[in-house]
Design a protein around this motif. Sequence first.
Motif, PDB file in Angstrom:
ATOM      1  N   MET A   1     -27.266 -31.552  30.625  1.00 39.39           N
ATOM      2  CA  MET A   1     -27.494 -32.097  29.368  1.00 39.39           C
ATOM      3  C   MET A   1     -26.074 -33.282  28.968  1.00 39.39           C
ATOM      4  O   MET A   1     -25.210 -32.770  29.585  1.00 39.39           O
ATOM      5  CB  MET A   1     -27.262 -31.131  28.209  1.00 39.39           C
ATOM      6  N   SER A   2     -26.289 -34.282  28.439  1.00 38.84           N
ATOM      7  CA  SER A   2     -25.389 -35.230  28.255  1.00 38.84           C
ATOM      8  C   SER A   2     -24.448 -34.916  27.104  1.00 38.84           C
ATOM      9  O   SER A   2     -24.745 -33.957  26.367  1.00 38.84           O
ATOM     10  CB  SER A   2     -25.840 -36.690  28.048  1.00 38.84           C
ATOM     11  N   VAL A   3     -23.160 -35.632  26.899  1.00 39.38           N
ATOM     12  CA  VAL A   3     -22.205 -35.117  26.019  1.00 39.38           C
ATOM     13  C   VAL A   3     -22.917 -35.509  24.663  1.00 39.38           C
ATOM     14  O   VAL A   3     -22.729 -34.705  23.708  1.00 39.38           O
ATOM     15  CB  VAL A   3     -21.095 -36.020  26.209  1.00 39.38           C
ATOM     16  N   SER A   4     -23.673 -36.762  24.797  1.00 36.29           N
ATOM     17  CA  SER A   4     -24.254 -37.044  23.294  1.00 36.29           C
ATOM     18  C   SER A   4     -25.378 -35.984  22.770  1.00 36.29           C
ATOM     19  O   SER A   4     -25.440 -35.814  21.636  1.00 36.29           O
ATOM     20  CB  SER A   4     -25.129 -38.337  23.506  1.00 36.29           C
ATOM     21  N   ALA A   5     -26.096 -35.655  23.902  1.00 33.63           N
ATOM     22  CA  ALA A   5     -27.352 -34.462  23.372  1.00 33.63           C
ATOM     23  C   ALA A   5     -26.503 -33.270  23.137  1.00 33.63           C
ATOM     24  O   ALA A   5     -26.883 -32.342  22.085  1.00 33.63           O
ATOM     25  CB  ALA A   5     -28.142 -34.101  24.599  1.00 33.63           C
ATOM     26  N   ALA A   6     -25.319 -32.906  23.560  1.00 35.08           N
ATOM     27  CA  ALA A   6     -24.727 -31.710  23.015  1.00 35.08           C
ATOM     28  C   ALA A   6     -24.069 -31.812  21.934  1.00 35.08           C
ATOM     29  O   ALA A   6     -23.833 -30.872  21.073  1.00 35.08           O
ATOM     30  CB  ALA A   6     -23.589 -31.278  24.153  1.00 35.08           C
ATOM     31  N   ALA A   7     -24.014 -33.059  21.227  1.00 36.01           N
ATOM     32  CA  ALA A   7     -23.230 -33.359  19.957  1.00 36.01           C
ATOM     33  C   ALA A   7     -24.318 -33.212  18.820  1.00 36.01           C
ATOM     34  O   ALA A   7     -23.889 -33.196  17.775  1.00 36.01           O
ATOM     35  CB  ALA A   7     -22.735 -34.759  19.836  1.00 36.01           C
ATOM     36  N   ILE A   8     -25.581 -33.046  19.113  1.00 33.26           N
ATOM     37  CA  ILE A   8     -26.705 -33.036  18.353  1.00 33.26           C
ATOM     38  C   ILE A   8     -26.707 -31.687  17.632  1.00 33.26           C
ATOM     39  O   ILE A   8     -27.024 -30.505  18.204  1.00 33.26           O
ATOM     40  CB  ILE A   8     -28.043 -33.509  18.805  1.00 33.26           C
ATOM     41  N   PRO A   9     -26.573 -31.471  16.279  1.00 35.34           N
ATOM     42  CA  PRO A   9     -26.680 -30.041  15.670  1.00 35.34           C
ATOM     43  C   PRO A   9     -28.119 -29.608  16.135  1.00 35.34           C
ATOM     44  O   PRO A   9     -29.122 -30.226  15.942  1.00 35.34           O
ATOM     45  CB  PRO A   9     -26.506 -30.299  14.327  1.00 35.34           C
ATOM     46  N   GLU A  10     -27.922 -28.208  16.062  1.00 31.79           N
ATOM     47  CA  GLU A  10     -29.169 -27.394  16.111  1.00 31.79           C
ATOM     48  C   GLU A  10     -30.067 -27.429  14.852  1.00 31.79           C
ATOM     49  O   GLU A  10     -29.879 -26.393  13.994  1.00 31.79           O
ATOM     50  CB  GLU A  10     -29.055 -25.837  16.649  1.00 31.79           C
ATOM     51  N   LYS A  11     -30.839 -28.442  14.482  1.00 37.11           N
ATOM     52  CA  LYS A  11     -31.757 -28.471  13.369  1.00 37.11           C
ATOM     53  C   LYS A  11     -33.086 -28.947  13.730  1.00 37.11           C
ATOM     54  O   LYS A  11     -33.202 -29.535  14.706  1.00 37.11           O
ATOM     55  CB  LYS A  11     -31.097 -29.669  12.339  1.00 37.11           C
ATOM     56  N   LEU A  12     -34.159 -28.479  12.735  1.00 40.58           N
ATOM     57  CA  LEU A  12     -35.285 -29.293  13.141  1.00 40.58           C
ATOM     58  C   LEU A  12     -35.532 -30.650  12.647  1.00 40.58           C
ATOM     59  O   LEU A  12     -36.172 -31.669  13.280  1.00 40.58           O
ATOM     60  CB  LEU A  12     -36.449 -28.365  12.286  1.00 40.58           C
ATOM     61  N   PHE A  13     -34.994 -31.105  11.503  1.00 35.15           N
ATOM     62  CA  PHE A  13     -35.031 -32.246  11.037  1.00 35.15           C
ATOM     63  C   PHE A  13     -33.864 -32.836  10.581  1.00 35.15           C
ATOM     64  O   PHE A  13     -32.759 -32.056  10.255  1.00 35.15           O
ATOM     65  CB  PHE A  13     -36.058 -32.252   9.674  1.00 35.15           C
ATOM     66  N   PHE A  14     -33.545 -34.292  10.647  1.00 33.95           N
ATOM     67  CA  PHE A  14     -32.418 -34.942  10.368  1.00 33.95           C
ATOM     68  C   PHE A  14     -32.807 -36.203   9.458  1.00 33.95           C
ATOM     69  O   PHE A  14     -33.907 -36.875   9.441  1.00 33.95           O
ATOM     70  CB  PHE A  14     -31.793 -35.360  11.743  1.00 33.95           C
ATOM     71  N   LYS A  15     -32.115 -36.559   8.468  1.00 26.63           N
ATOM     72  CA  LYS A  15     -32.241 -37.427   7.614  1.00 26.63           C
ATOM     73  C   LYS A  15     -31.547 -38.606   8.259  1.00 26.63           C
ATOM     74  O   LYS A  15     -30.774 -38.704   9.421  1.00 26.63           O
ATOM     75  CB  LYS A  15     -31.529 -37.332   6.380  1.00 26.63           C
ATOM     76  N   ILE A  16     -31.840 -40.028   7.996  1.00 22.27           N
ATOM     77  CA  ILE A  16     -31.480 -41.422   8.421  1.00 22.27           C
ATOM     78  C   ILE A  16     -29.915 -41.224   8.663  1.00 22.27           C
ATOM     79  O   ILE A  16     -29.123 -41.616   9.676  1.00 22.27           O
ATOM     80  CB  ILE A  16     -32.175 -42.444   7.927  1.00 22.27           C
TER      81      ILE A  16
END
Length: 167
Positions: A1-16
């Motif tokens: 997993m890339s560093v960027s992907a690791a920084a994505i919080p564990e949520k179902l949906f994100f606002k813009i």
Amino acid sequence: MSVSAAAIPEKLFFKIGEVCEIAGVQAHVLRYWETEFPMLQPQKNRAGQRTYRRRDVEMALRIKELLYDEQYTIAGAKKKLAGEQRGPSRDSGQLAPVRPPGRSLQRPPSLAARLGQATNSEGPAPPAAPANEQHPTLREIARQLREVLDLLDEGDAEIAADQAERK
């Protein structure tokens, strides 16, 4: 997993705004990318606000990487992403996994309705169970949610394929 992907919080949906913060770009840039890249198509909620799923956020990060880090043009990034989606995976050199034939785009029955039917047929709902007895129910709910996400992903893939055929 890339560093960027690791920084994505564990949520179902994100606002813009959340996606802008994660990707480090402004909202108008994301909206422009949506017009240029058919694989970046967030859903809109009832209020008309964009709701990004994790794969949308990952796609935005990949687009940013291609445009900003690897210095691709918009057209070059489109070709690169299209090749990645249908060709061999970048890292392994193996063919991308084949998905089963697409399912219909009909909405699956709601989880609430399915659980409601189960409790109605069994009579009145039992009192709240201790935490250790709730695990099978929670596992079943998680499994059904994964099925819903798979259906949504397959529907998105069908829509993207239809859009690509029209071009």
